[in-house]
Design an enzyme around this catalytic site. Structure first.
Site, PDB file in Angstrom:
ATOM      1  N   GLY A  25      22.861 -60.983 -50.651  1.00  0.00           N
ATOM      2  CA  GLY A  25      22.825 -62.259 -51.363  1.00  0.00           C
ATOM      3  C   GLY A  25      24.030 -63.077 -50.966  1.00  0.00           C
ATOM      4  N   ALA A  26      23.789 -64.329 -50.598  1.00  0.00           N
ATOM      5  CA  ALA A  26      24.855 -65.180 -50.065  1.00  0.00           C
ATOM      6  C   ALA A  26      26.073 -65.231 -50.991  1.00  0.00           C
ATOM      7  CB  ALA A  26      24.301 -66.593 -49.834  1.00  0.00           C
ATOM      8  N   ARG A  60      27.467 -60.757 -40.508  1.00  0.00           N
ATOM      9  CA  ARG A  60      26.164 -61.397 -40.656  1.00  0.00           C
ATOM     10  C   ARG A  60      26.252 -62.775 -39.998  1.00  0.00           C
ATOM     11  NH1 ARG A  60      22.698 -59.769 -44.936  1.00  0.00           N
ATOM     12  NH2 ARG A  60      21.199 -61.031 -43.820  1.00  0.00           N
ATOM     13  N   CYS A  96      10.715 -64.351 -51.255  1.00  0.00           N
ATOM     14  CA  CYS A  96      11.882 -63.476 -51.133  1.00  0.00           C
ATOM     15  C   CYS A  96      12.585 -63.328 -52.485  1.00  0.00           C
ATOM     16  CB  CYS A  96      12.838 -64.049 -50.069  1.00  0.00           C
ATOM     17  SG  CYS A  96      14.082 -62.854 -49.489  1.00  0.00           S
ATOM     18  N   SER A 115      16.002 -64.610 -54.547  1.00  0.00           N
ATOM     19  CA  SER A 115      17.198 -65.453 -54.608  1.00  0.00           C
ATOM     20  C   SER A 115      17.726 -65.375 -56.025  1.00  0.00           C
ATOM     21  CB  SER A 115      16.842 -66.901 -54.267  1.00  0.00           C
ATOM     22  OG  SER A 115      17.764 -67.776 -54.887  1.00  0.00           O
ATOM     23  N   ASP A 130      20.122 -70.022 -47.565  1.00  0.00           N
ATOM     24  CA  ASP A 130      21.337 -69.403 -47.024  1.00  0.00           C
ATOM     25  C   ASP A 130      22.271 -70.439 -46.426  1.00  0.00           C
ATOM     26  OD1 ASP A 130      19.077 -67.234 -46.927  1.00  0.00           O
ATOM     27  OD2 ASP A 130      21.001 -66.185 -46.991  1.00  0.00           O
ATOM     28  N   ASN A 138      16.628 -70.341 -44.478  1.00  0.00           N
ATOM     29  CA  ASN A 138      16.296 -69.375 -45.535  1.00  0.00           C
ATOM     30  C   ASN A 138      15.424 -68.277 -44.930  1.00  0.00           C
ATOM     31  OD1 ASN A 138      16.482 -68.584 -48.311  1.00  0.00           O
ATOM     32  ND2 ASN A 138      14.356 -69.235 -48.601  1.00  0.00           N
ATOM     33  N   LYS A 139      15.146 -67.261 -45.701  1.00  0.00           N
ATOM     34  CA  LYS A 139      14.366 -66.084 -45.295  1.00  0.00           C
ATOM     35  C   LYS A 139      13.155 -66.441 -44.431  1.00  0.00           C
ATOM     36  CE  LYS A 139      14.867 -62.601 -46.148  1.00  0.00           C
ATOM     37  NZ  LYS A 139      15.585 -61.693 -45.235  1.00  0.00           N
ATOM     38  N   LYS A 171      27.295 -73.533 -49.460  1.00  0.00           N
ATOM     39  CA  LYS A 171      26.490 -73.074 -48.332  1.00  0.00           C
ATOM     40  C   LYS A 171      26.158 -74.207 -47.352  1.00  0.00           C
ATOM     41  CE  LYS A 171      24.109 -69.598 -51.170  1.00  0.00           C
ATOM     42  NZ  LYS A 171      22.825 -69.428 -51.900  1.00  0.00           N
TER      43      LYS A 171
END
Lengths: 303, 303, 303, 303, 303, 303
Positions: free
Chosen positions: B17-18, B59, B125, B127, B194, B204-205, B230
């Site tokens: 998780g960011a 990452r 996903c 979040s 993200d 994002n995912k 972000k």
């Protein structure tokens, strides 16, 4: 094999693929007809209709099976007495089986011409029609790559990947969600199909319609390979193709309380997201599906 | 914890998780700074930069982590000597951590106002920002359903489903490929994020961009909840957000020979597929991402 | 050089390219100011305004020139007497010239980051800003191909082709009509720009807007490299960017009677066909053009 | 004229226009057949096939020529002996020639009804079919303007402009890149066509597909006038219409080293960018191209 | 006039138009403040808030009124004691009133520049801002036609038609359903606006959003003239603009049993259907609405 | 009734609805034929043609009437003498009348299958074909809601609302401008039709085309129920369907001077905005309209 056993085999996916299911259903019915001697026309037709209705119900979204069995029944009804009915039914059975078997060959000869040399083909799920085209094109010397999606929940995309890799075709394998990520790399989307409606909708494995939309967005040619025995005459009369809802456990074995899992097996792609269809009667745009249905099931001497 | 150990924890998804990753990275760096006494400014800055570079590389697509650590380094460099540099770094660490923690609260207060009562929300996903909004809205008395996708290959959508069901929110759970099948039933798509680039792309995912396209096609409102920490200042200078390619084994443990599995973790959604973003500075359209970045990282007294 | 001579050189395309024209216009005005001693403020400002108006009229669609000269006049007017006005004008001249010269360098450093390695870039006409980016990216080791259109009626695309081929960049050269034929092969469209309006329209060589539309249709990233001195403050007040209609003979020397040749030099690309703009203040989406104009011409201490 | 000479005349564009080429090819073949007496059927058919194959290869993208000659060969093959084969070939030659000649008249009578009075028609390249419609409509008293593009690299648009201006039709002439600039002024786009595929793609002069896209964007009606003898039966079997790549020197006489000039003569317009086609069998939407092909080449008593 | 009486006048549409309502509300509050002497700060603020809340509730979708009154209250709260609060409130009242009055003049000077000479403008409903622009452009010598829709259920389009015809502007008047029929004839759609949200949605008379969609489909420029005092700061915090549902009897006096009449007064046009907005701070694209709101209500010394 | 009286009844909308008008016109002609004895074939055909021409002119946009009467005339012309002509005309009259009457029944049986249970259907204007489908579906036990538009200027939508409410179907009634506001709530748009052209355009009540566009934008299925006798054979030959302009007073009784009221009764919906048509020969996509016209009016033994 009894009708009930055959029903179970289809339902449990022991027999898979529109073509295989249709042939299996036809053989079951031929077996059923041959096993007994009916005296009365009415009784024969009643028994035949029951057996056929039972078999068709094994998979709601299988117009190939449905169309084939309906045709046998329709022809049988034209007889004068039980014997003639039976004879007509067996003739119809043979004609349909031949049609289903030969349609693949014809379709493949059309399809290989549309495979771009040095191109990238994107496919979804597993379709024996699609792999037949790709393997034939490869055999004829064309060179290309194929992107396969894994196709949750049953991972049929892995079957496609294996089958193609086995003959030497290079395969890139991705999750279903990555379709848009890789679409700009593809030259052609090529999927199979379980049914085509009179208004041109393609019924195919869940996820097909969003892949086709993603292809449209990227100006990637989008196509489907579908034999004409899957073009559904029932939709001409206004019926929608029913969409089979499968067991939620295929998606999530033990979901927590309060979570309802829904597992539709197919979706509908609108005709304007498809550039062309590859069939046993040549290249067809889905907007001509109704004409194909009329030619197939109603016009040409009733087949 | 050493930098190497922290690096491993992030890389192996032990920290996820960011938000969590950013805070974990900040704490690791604070720990690193406090553990030793540097005499020379140059040496301190060199060590700090090395530690930060190492952590960031765990990452590639984690601008939250990157932005936070870069800010600490930038502030540290303003000092006259090692001691002051260290002091400034610690202050920056505290400021960033506070910002990250408070941003969620502010964002949630904005987001709950956008949750439609008696509506259906579609998410993808997991979040923690999205679930925080949904749980708060539910707590305030709004009633709604949530559609969650399973989110291959790591099934984070199941985490979302569980978390929401636990507080009583009704959840419908589907495979990723069924997004278009159910989109007409949804009133709002709400995903996390993200990163946001200066030109308004949402990272994002994997799968997010095709869900957003499907929402657009169906005139369903599409939104993303993303904290401003972000919003990536590096993209202002022309950099693209790198997309992390993860281990193919996450997708297919033992693919056959000739099958290459590709596993991108994220995709980019273009700004015109998003109706609005929910942030800690209020409702923002992605086309204003550049202004947000300037306000956040460059204008307001350098934070 | 007299104002009239300078006017002629610009009008006849002896001086070409938004940057060159702006600098040439500035130098002409500086020369004009330095050549004479005015006693009266009013007279000086009157003469200056006349000279500037004359120069600006040489090319209707050249906001770079227009913006630069307007800025000199605006600053001059702030003086108390003729001498101070002159001094302020010269200072403004120097500031603008420096801005124009430095903007290219800044822009190029942003632009090179957006050039995809191993990609194909599609461009139109000739833009020294675009070729500067491409040559710098090539120099830094990136490898790519460029598709150039010939750009009727003046074939400026050949200039681009030559310039790029000279440094070793592989070039594919096509007629303007073949843009859609090759668009699926391109990864990025990159054009220059003569002006950007407050509502985000890009004014560039005729044909740009249909290339951008064709890029949109194919999901190919579309971008423009434009220095901020070309962002037109006049459009903020509601003016449209005028479109220069050039001599029909450029298109057809001797058209038959009854055939009217029309030769617009530019067209307007709407902001939603552009993914990003590369500028000297970083990546900017055209929807933020108004903010850029306010920052550039009105907010930052009036430059 | 020998087959080789005829081949040269077609290849070098001495004979131009789908209709003219088809008739010229037919006449050449009739001449070839009449010049000699064959004894053996096999020998005659072999010679005929060789001659036809040679002629067809002069222009890869000329289905009119190809379809006409293929039809002659197909009919010839039905004979029992050399004499009858010859007789059937000559009959087929006459039938095709008549069809080609009459088709224009029928098509024009349909087309004039679609020309809007007081409207503006946009056309591209030169099509004798299109100019025939426009001149007939003008003769019947309709009043309108026509916008013609110059059509690089061979400037056939000038031929159109001259031809129309000669009979008094007002013409506006523009570069190909200005199509989008003027599209909002047009009421109808009307182009010719070299081929139509079974899936509804229109093959026409390079640039057509982007003009049709630009028309779609502006909600301007878009149409093509194409005789049915150009509807390609080969595409039904899956073949793509080949696109002729012409001499780069037509585009740029002496390009610098490192610049590769590509000169495709045609492009493909997808059926959904076309509102209707004007043919000798009436108004046809391209999505019905397959039905037209079946009716023309396969169903109606083989013509 | 008492608060209750004023509330009634607004609710019953005796006072109409966002501008008129805002000024009427401000005058009512000024009157209310001046009518009495408060001793206690708390009591004054309490009474003021109640009066303002009551007035605002007369029309749910009137951000102009809401924004103006909220500003008065916000300023009043800054005082130390009752007297100062009152003084600040009156100052704020004057500032807002001046702003509202002057904004029209500024907006009109921007707007007239966007009216095309010899063009056709399409408008909907009645907006005094729009008619002010059109009448001023006409007065300055521009010549154009205006298409007005009748605007059911209250036929405000007739008011527009009358007002424009009175000064000599030629008007074409149509039913709301004919918008698409005539859109290809229009060069510019120009409507007013009741509110703009932080994410760029335009709130205006029901029917606006489908007219804007129809304009987009036809590539007709679409614009809205909206003063910045209508840009709603509340939407920044996540609130949606509420949509007023008016009396069904406006639509159908006596509907039969079983028929439910719904009468929404406004709809929301998404920002991507709008090419530009004409405001008192110049040309603004709706995607910059958030920046306008920040500049207007939060940044510039709180107005 | 005399031809003139019948003409008046049609023109003044005393007889309404494509079906009713066609039958009324047929009856009038049958009556006209039966009333007198002609001796000469030529005289009979002349009188018949005059009467038919007169009747057809009562409503320009009524292909149902036009097609029916044209068919009677065409058949009459096949006779050898007056008597036979008369006999053939009467036979044709009976055949057409039967066709028109039976077509509704067939169409309804197709249409009911497409009505979604528990869905929301959106309709426009009044179509007896549409209400017949909806009432039959309700009778068969399906449950749904219907949204009706009022349909200015003649409020035929109220007729629809009343008729449906009477049998218990819940109705929501809105102004035409609110179509986009409620479209996301609808599952199916279902309208009637006055004509279908060979290229697939649907001619129906003004407003239909923008409702269909709004449906497309929201991915709501859009359909039309049209009997094949309304498919216009004249459009095959290139004619456009004429659009009737009705009395402006229907829109505004006394418009002020300078206001020109325009009142088109119909508009044209392009085929790609329609998902399917419900007809008496089953489900048809408008892109197959030409095939339906050929089958109906030319192929099947001339009916």
């Amino acid at each position: 094999m009894s009708i009930s056993q055959a029903y179970q085999r289809i339902k449990s996916l022991k027999v898979q693929g529109a073509r295989n299911i249709a042939i299996f259903g036809l053989d079951t019915i031929a077996d059923f007809i041959n096993r007994k001697n009916w005296k009365k026309k009415d009784k024969f037709l009643l028994d035949l209709e029951r057996a056929i209705t039972r078999l068709k119900s094994a998979r709601p979204t299988e117009p190939g099976l449905r169309n084939a069995l309906n045709y046998v029944l329709k022809q049988a009804k034209k007889g004068e007495d039980a014997e003639e009915c039976k004879k007509l039914a067996i003739e119809a059975y043979k004609a349909m089986k031949k049609d289903i078997k030969e349609s693949l060959k014809k379709l493949v000869s059309v399809g290989v011409r549309r495979i771009p040399d040095d191109g990238v083909i994107f496919t979804h799920c597993h379709s024996s029609t699609v792999t037949a085209i790709l393997k034939e094109a490869w055999k004829e010397g064309k060179r290309f790559k194929v992107i396969t999606t894994e196709t949750r929940p049953k991972f049929q995309g892995r079957v496609t990947a294996k089958e193609l890799a086995k003959v030497g075709i290079p395969v890139i394998h991705i999750v279903d969600s990555a379709a848009r990520f890789y679409m700009n790399d593809a030259d052609l989307v090529l999927v199979g199909g379980d049914a085509v409606t009179a208004d041109g909708f393609l019924i195919n494995k869940i996820g097909t319609s969003q892949i086709m939309l993603v292809a449209k967005e990227a100006r990637t040619m989008a196509s489907a390979a579908v034999e004409t025995f899957k073009f559904d005459p029932g939709t001409l009369a206004g019926n929608w193709e029913p969409i089979e809802m499968r067991d939620p456990k295929e998606v999530w074995e033990n979901p927590p309380k309060g979570v309802k899992v829904l597992n539709p097996a197919f979706d509908m792609t609108p005709p304007n997201y498809i550039d062309f269809m590859i069939t046993d009667v040549g290249i067809v745009h889905p907007y001509e599906a109704r004409t194909v249905i009329l030619d197939k099931w109603f016009r040409e001497g009733e087949q």
